[in-house]
Design a protein around this motif. Structure first.
Motif, PDB file in Angstrom:
ATOM      1  N   LEU A  86       7.683  -2.453  -4.209  1.00  0.00           N
ATOM      2  CA  LEU A  86       7.720  -3.860  -3.823  1.00  0.00           C
ATOM      3  C   LEU A  86       6.344  -4.291  -3.335  1.00  0.00           C
ATOM      4  O   LEU A  86       5.610  -3.504  -2.726  1.00  0.00           O
ATOM      5  N   GLY A  87       5.995  -5.537  -3.591  1.00  0.00           N
ATOM      6  CA  GLY A  87       4.677  -6.045  -3.236  1.00  0.00           C
ATOM      7  C   GLY A  87       4.331  -5.873  -1.773  1.00  0.00           C
ATOM      8  O   GLY A  87       3.201  -5.521  -1.439  1.00  0.00           O
ATOM      9  N   HIS A  88       5.286  -6.084  -0.865  1.00  0.00           N
ATOM     10  CA  HIS A  88       4.980  -5.972   0.562  1.00  0.00           C
ATOM     11  C   HIS A  88       4.854  -4.524   1.029  1.00  0.00           C
ATOM     12  O   HIS A  88       4.425  -4.282   2.143  1.00  0.00           O
ATOM     13  N   GLU A  89       5.195  -3.567   0.178  1.00  0.00           N
ATOM     14  CA  GLU A  89       5.068  -2.150   0.514  1.00  0.00           C
ATOM     15  C   GLU A  89       3.748  -1.532   0.036  1.00  0.00           C
ATOM     16  O   GLU A  89       3.432  -0.393   0.361  1.00  0.00           O
ATOM     17  N   VAL A  90       2.993  -2.270  -0.729  1.00  0.00           N
ATOM     18  CA  VAL A  90       1.772  -1.741  -1.345  1.00  0.00           C
ATOM     19  C   VAL A  90       0.698  -1.466  -0.292  1.00  0.00           C
ATOM     20  O   VAL A  90       0.419  -2.304   0.565  1.00  0.00           O
ATOM     21  N   ASP A  91       0.104  -0.287  -0.375  1.00  0.00           N
ATOM     22  CA  ASP A  91      -1.065   0.057   0.442  1.00  0.00           C
ATOM     23  C   ASP A  91      -2.284  -0.482  -0.316  1.00  0.00           C
ATOM     24  O   ASP A  91      -2.783   0.150  -1.260  1.00  0.00           O
ATOM     25  N   VAL A  92      -2.737  -1.658   0.093  1.00  0.00           N
ATOM     26  CA  VAL A  92      -3.800  -2.351  -0.628  1.00  0.00           C
ATOM     27  C   VAL A  92      -5.085  -1.533  -0.655  1.00  0.00           C
ATOM     28  O   VAL A  92      -5.752  -1.438  -1.692  1.00  0.00           O
ATOM     29  N   ALA A  93      -5.448  -0.914   0.455  1.00  0.00           N
ATOM     30  CA  ALA A  93      -6.687  -0.121   0.505  1.00  0.00           C
ATOM     31  C   ALA A  93      -6.623   1.050  -0.474  1.00  0.00           C
ATOM     32  O   ALA A  93      -7.591   1.327  -1.194  1.00  0.00           O
TER      33      ALA A  93
END
Length: 121
Positions: A86-93
């Protein structure tokens, strides 16, 4: 408002299920939009694709999906992914690091994760 039942499932877990008014997914045949009462179909999801679900609550659920299938009936959409996040679970770094350090598959998946998280790539 017309609605349909949507289930987004990866091999390891169910990510989301509920009522929706619209689904967008990327298949090997191209991007497809699905509304309630859509013709039945089966599609193969692309590696590193993004699925967006417009819920009947007015929210948008976004997920990065990697492989799998999309099954559509008049009342139901089942998204069965090999892996998904899910998008809100993504570790962006971590996804940004994979863009520069990963192999081709890792870069493709990182791009999908960043898009699902609402980031520019």
């Amino acid at each position: 408002m017309a609605e349909m039942s949507v289930e987004l499932v990866a091999v390891e877990r169910r990510l989301w299920s509920g009522q929706a008014s619209f689904v967008v997914a990327q298949t090997t045949e191209g991007e497809i939009g699905i509304m309630p009462s859509h013709e039945p179909m089966l599609g193969q999801l692309v590696e590193g694709g993004v699925v967006k679900v417009a819920t009947t609550d007015g929210e948008t659920v976004t997920a990065a999906v990697h492989g799998g299938f999309l099954s559509v009936t008049a009342e139901r959409v089942s998204i069965l992914a090999e892996t998904a996040e899910l998008g809100h679970e993504v570790d962006v770094a971590a996804a940004r690091a994979a863009l520069t350090e990963g192999d081709e598959v890792e870069r493709e998946r990182a791009t999908a994760k960043l898009r699902a998280a609402g980031q520019t790539v």
